[in-house]
Design an enzyme around this catalytic site. Structure first.
Site, PDB file in Angstrom:
ATOM      1  N   ASP A 107     -12.257  -9.932  -0.077  1.00  0.00           N
ATOM      2  CA  ASP A 107     -13.540 -10.032   0.617  1.00  0.00           C
ATOM      3  C   ASP A 107     -14.506  -9.083  -0.073  1.00  0.00           C
ATOM      4  O   ASP A 107     -14.105  -8.127  -0.730  1.00  0.00           O
ATOM      5  CB  ASP A 107     -13.451  -9.778   2.136  1.00  0.00           C
ATOM      6  CG  ASP A 107     -12.633  -8.584   2.546  1.00  0.00           C
ATOM      7  OD1 ASP A 107     -12.584  -7.591   1.777  1.00  0.00           O
ATOM      8  OD2 ASP A 107     -12.042  -8.613   3.639  1.00  0.00           O
TER       9      ASP A 107
ATOM     10  N   ASN B 201       2.026  -5.153  -3.097  1.00  0.00           N
ATOM     11  CA  ASN B 201       0.646  -5.524  -2.762  1.00  0.00           C
ATOM     12  C   ASN B 201      -0.178  -4.272  -2.457  1.00  0.00           C
ATOM     13  O   ASN B 201       0.256  -3.417  -1.673  1.00  0.00           O
ATOM     14  CB  ASN B 201       0.707  -6.428  -1.509  1.00  0.00           C
ATOM     15  CG  ASN B 201      -0.594  -7.106  -1.170  1.00  0.00           C
ATOM     16  OD1 ASN B 201      -1.231  -7.709  -2.042  1.00  0.00           O
ATOM     17  ND2 ASN B 201      -0.996  -7.040   0.084  1.00  0.00           N
TER      18      ASN B 201
ATOM     19  N   GLU C 100      -6.166 -10.709  -0.853  1.00  0.00           N
ATOM     20  CA  GLU C 100      -6.900 -10.421   0.404  1.00  0.00           C
ATOM     21  C   GLU C 100      -8.395 -10.273   0.137  1.00  0.00           C
ATOM     22  O   GLU C 100      -9.051  -9.396   0.705  1.00  0.00           O
ATOM     23  CB  GLU C 100      -6.396  -9.114   1.037  1.00  0.00           C
ATOM     24  CG  GLU C 100      -4.906  -9.052   1.282  1.00  0.00           C
ATOM     25  CD  GLU C 100      -4.470  -7.787   2.018  1.00  0.00           C
ATOM     26  OE1 GLU C 100      -5.332  -7.040   2.511  1.00  0.00           O
ATOM     27  OE2 GLU C 100      -3.251  -7.561   2.093  1.00  0.00           O
TER      28      GLU C 100
ATOM     29  N   GLU D  34       0.812  -1.234   0.000  1.00  0.00           N
ATOM     30  CA  GLU D  34       0.000   0.000   0.000  1.00  0.00           C
ATOM     31  C   GLU D  34       0.838   1.273   0.000  1.00  0.00           C
ATOM     32  O   GLU D  34       0.633   2.164   0.834  1.00  0.00           O
ATOM     33  CB  GLU D  34      -0.982  -0.017   1.188  1.00  0.00           C
ATOM     34  CG  GLU D  34      -1.902  -1.216   1.162  1.00  0.00           C
ATOM     35  CD  GLU D  34      -2.798  -1.325   2.380  1.00  0.00           C
ATOM     36  OE1 GLU D  34      -2.887  -0.362   3.155  1.00  0.00           O
ATOM     37  OE2 GLU D  34      -3.414  -2.401   2.570  1.00  0.00           O
TER      38      GLU D  34
ATOM     39  N   HIS E 211     -10.364  -5.946  -1.848  1.00  0.00           N
ATOM     40  CA  HIS E 211     -11.369  -5.619  -0.829  1.00  0.00           C
ATOM     41  C   HIS E 211     -12.488  -4.822  -1.510  1.00  0.00           C
ATOM     42  O   HIS E 211     -12.250  -3.716  -2.012  1.00  0.00           O
ATOM     43  CB  HIS E 211     -10.746  -4.772   0.287  1.00  0.00           C
ATOM     44  CG  HIS E 211      -9.703  -5.509   1.080  1.00  0.00           C
ATOM     45  ND1 HIS E 211     -10.007  -6.585   1.872  1.00  0.00           N
ATOM     46  CD2 HIS E 211      -8.364  -5.332   1.183  1.00  0.00           C
ATOM     47  CE1 HIS E 211      -8.903  -7.036   2.453  1.00  0.00           C
ATOM     48  NE2 HIS E 211      -7.880  -6.297   2.048  1.00  0.00           N
TER      49      HIS E 211
HETATM   50  O1  G3I Z   1      -3.141  -6.964  19.149  1.00  0.00           O
HETATM   51  C1  G3I Z   1      -4.078  -6.039  19.705  1.00  0.00           C
HETATM   52  C2  G3I Z   1      -4.632  -6.562  21.010  1.00  0.00           C
HETATM   53  O2  G3I Z   1      -3.582  -6.645  21.946  1.00  0.00           O
HETATM   54  C3  G3I Z   1      -5.735  -5.609  21.481  1.00  0.00           C
HETATM   55  O3  G3I Z   1      -6.331  -6.137  22.621  1.00  0.00           O
HETATM   56  C4  G3I Z   1      -6.790  -5.427  20.421  1.00  0.00           C
HETATM   57  C5  G3I Z   1      -7.853  -4.423  20.821  1.00  0.00           C
HETATM   58  O4  G3I Z   1      -8.543  -3.911  19.710  1.00  0.00           O
HETATM   59  O5  G3I Z   1      -6.176  -4.952  19.235  1.00  0.00           O
HETATM   60  C6  G3I Z   1      -5.213  -5.860  18.724  1.00  0.00           C
HETATM   61  O6  G3I Z   1      -4.692  -5.330  17.547  1.00  0.00           O
HETATM   62  C7  G3I Z   1      -5.532  -5.398  16.409  1.00  0.00           C
HETATM   63  C8  G3I Z   1      -4.815  -6.211  15.326  1.00  0.00           C
HETATM   64  O7  G3I Z   1      -5.581  -6.209  14.136  1.00  0.00           O
HETATM   65  C9  G3I Z   1      -4.583  -7.652  15.753  1.00  0.00           C
HETATM   66  O8  G3I Z   1      -5.797  -8.287  15.977  1.00  0.00           O
HETATM   67  C10 G3I Z   1      -5.784  -4.011  15.899  1.00  0.00           C
HETATM   68  O9  G3I Z   1      -6.595  -3.299  16.848  1.00  0.00           O
HETATM   69  C11 G3I Z   1      -6.501  -4.045  14.575  1.00  0.00           C
HETATM   70  O10 G3I Z   1      -6.582  -2.729  14.045  1.00  0.00           O
HETATM   71  C12 G3I Z   1      -5.735  -4.910  13.615  1.00  0.00           C
HETATM   72  O11 G3I Z   1      -6.459  -4.952  12.407  1.00  0.00           O
HETATM   73  C13 G3I Z   1      -5.768  -5.519  11.311  1.00  0.00           C
HETATM   74  C14 G3I Z   1      -5.575  -4.469  10.225  1.00  0.00           C
HETATM   75  O12 G3I Z   1      -4.941  -5.073   9.108  1.00  0.00           O
HETATM   76  C15 G3I Z   1      -4.721  -3.315  10.683  1.00  0.00           C
HETATM   77  O13 G3I Z   1      -4.913  -2.255   9.818  1.00  0.00           O
HETATM   78  C16 G3I Z   1      -6.619  -6.652  10.760  1.00  0.00           C
HETATM   79  O14 G3I Z   1      -6.717  -7.691  11.736  1.00  0.00           O
HETATM   80  C17 G3I Z   1      -5.979  -7.191   9.493  1.00  0.00           C
HETATM   81  O15 G3I Z   1      -6.845  -8.131   8.925  1.00  0.00           O
HETATM   82  C18 G3I Z   1      -5.767  -6.034   8.525  1.00  0.00           C
HETATM   83  O16 G3I Z   1      -5.196  -6.533   7.354  1.00  0.00           O
HETATM   84  C19 G3I Z   1      -4.937  -5.565   6.329  1.00  0.00           C
HETATM   85  C20 G3I Z   1      -3.756  -6.081   5.544  1.00  0.00           C
HETATM   86  O17 G3I Z   1      -2.670  -6.343   6.388  1.00  0.00           O
HETATM   87  C21 G3I Z   1      -3.361  -5.084   4.463  1.00  0.00           C
HETATM   88  N1  G3I Z   1      -4.483  -4.765   3.615  1.00  0.00           N
HETATM   89  C22 G3I Z   1      -5.703  -4.348   4.306  1.00  0.00           C
HETATM   90  C23 G3I Z   1      -6.089  -5.371   5.359  1.00  0.00           C
HETATM   91  C24 G3I Z   1      -7.383  -4.984   6.017  1.00  0.00           C
HETATM   92  O18 G3I Z   1      -7.224  -3.822   6.748  1.00  0.00           O
END
Ligand code: G3I
Length: 400
Positions: free
Chosen positions: A262, A194, A260, A153, A230
């Site tokens: 969905d 990507n 990715e 990105e 997405h």
């Molecule tokens: O690890 C912490 C945890 O300790 C805490 O308790 C919890 C509370 O909300 O947050 C946890 O972190 C989260 C993390 O995922 C792990 O679960 C973050 O808040 C959350 O924002 C994060 O979201 C991820 C996101 O990327 C970040 O922008 C999504 O799971 C993940 O699926 C998403 O994946 C991205 C790709 O890498 C790149 N392309 C877009 C895609 C969707 O956003």
């Protein structure tokens, strides 16, 4: 007389062997010459046993991608101190299941550790930090990954570079520098750029092609471009537009993959929106099948239970082919259809979602030794059990 025929049919059904092949998503993908159909996953979900069982179902998933556990904040939370525990859990799972691992991601503007985002860097010090990170992470996973998303990105929607710490400090050369560091650490893994919204073509796709050329012109390895995919249901471009955009990248000499995917729906869902979603998934996967050089298709997790969508898009969800109770949605059949399998799917699941059983029946199977795929092939692409459609060349695959 009618009753007699019914009786004969019932007896025949009970004694004749079942000749209908069960076909999963990865099996269908392989039969069409793709390397894999895969799913993202994340560590917390792996304690959900029925979830883990389906993630490990290699009929559906030949590849898994860690959704979070290889990102910078996880792998180098403190400068110079690396942690691979979470990523290794997923790498080991893929290995145990015989699934490919798509590795994700080395450089991204999100999920960076605070020591990095709040540090004071010069061009030289940030390059050294970036190279050290990539060298350590890629070296650790050397031999485990089929692909690395090296840069993720880097573009705005208009195709200009996104302002992030790397671009602001180093300029566009942070991109070839990152690819060079990854290639030096593991010359065998395929290295990807990507991004999302490339599927629409236009300025952002042009920006991504410019990145491919920037890296190539520097004499540095870049092997592929990941189309994240997405979408909101109903906004997916038509299949031929998708193919054209994919081909505009393969024409540069790189492979492509959906990485990715969905397709979110405004909640609550309806039969109409679920049907639209199914068509969207079908067009997406079919565009990959029809593009020489499109190597695989990954959904961003497989069940709505663990989708990232509702937390980010208020009022939207239901973005994946299985619902929150692990029941297949019409999107599953859409995916199979996009990979040439005309199917009827039945799914049953207990209310506690502890058991899920599915039967997919193909309406056409090719016999042992028969052709089952190849450019221009319009016959059956599904082999009779136990044979698999085996790639011989772009024009001929055979049931072996
Ligand atoms: O690890 C912490 C945890 O300790 C805490 O308790 C919890 C509370 O909300 O947050 C946890 O972190 C989260 C993390 O995922 C792990 O679960 C973050 O808040 C959350 O924002 C994060 O979201 C991820 C996101 O990327 C970040 O922008 C999504 O799971 C993940 O699926 C998403 O994946 C991205 C790709 O890498 C790149 N392309 C877009 C895609 C969707 O956003």
């Amino acid at each position: 007389m009618v009753q007699l025929f019914s009786l004969i049919a019932a007896i025949a059904a009970s004694v004749l062997p079942n000749t209908v092949a069960a076909v999963g998503l990865d099996e269908a993908a392989l039969a069409k010459g793709l390397l894999y159909f895969g799913s993202a996953t994340d560590n917390p979900e792996l304690t959900d046993v029925p979830y883990l069982t389906q993630l490990s179902n290699i009929a559906d998933f030949g590849q898994i991608t860690p959704g979070n556990s290889q990102k910078w904040d996880t792998t180098e939370p403190t400068q110079g101190t690396f942690s691979f525990t979470k990523g290794d859990v997923i790498a080991d799972l893929a290995d145990a299941n015989g699934q490919y691992l798509r590795c994700h991601t080395l450089l991204w503007h999100q999920q960076l550790p605070s020591w990095l985002t709040s540090g004071t860097w010069t061009n030289a010090t940030l390059i050294a930090v970036l190279q050290n990170h990539i060298t350590n992470v890629v070296t650790h996973y050397k031999g485990s990954c089929i692909h690395w998303d090296v840069v993720n990105e880097a573009l705005n929607e208009d195709g200009t570079y996104r302002t992030n710490i790397f671009y602001e400090t180093i300029g566009e050369s942070y991109i070839p520098i990152a690819f060079a560091a990854a290639a030096a650490a593991d010359p065998d893994v395929k290295l990807y750029y990507n991004d999302y919204n490339l599927e629409y073509g236009g300025n952002k796709a042009a920006g991504a092609r410019a990145i491919v050329q920037l890296v190539m012109n520097a004499g540095i390895q870049i092997d592929g471009v990941g189309f994240q995919g997405h979408f909101e249901a109903g906004t997916v471009p038509g299949k031929s537009s998708l193919v054209s955009v994919l081909q505009s990248f393969t024409a540069l000499g790189v492979e492509v993959a959906y990485t990715e995917v969905d397709v979110r729906i405004q909640l609550p869902t309806s039969a109409t929106t679920l049907a639209q979603q199914s068509t969207d998934f079908q067009n997406l996967v079919q565009s990959c099948v029809e593009t020489i050089g499109c190597v695989g298709f990954t959904i961003w997790d497989w069940t709505d239970k663990y989708s990232w969508v509702p937390s980010v898009f208020s009022g939207y969800g239901a973005a994946l082919p299985w619902d929150e109770n692990f029941v297949k949605k019409p999107a599953y059949d859409g995916l199979l259809k996009g990979m040439g399998v005309t199917s009827t799917t039945t799914a049953t699941t207990s209310t506690s979602a502890t058991t899920t059983s599915t039967t997919t029946t193909s309406t056409a199977t090719a016999a042992h030794w028969s052709q089952c795929s190849g450019n221009g092939w319009t016959g059956s692409t599904v082999c009779a059990s136990p044979w698999s459609c085996t790639y011989q060349n772009d024009w001929y695959s055979q049931c072996l």
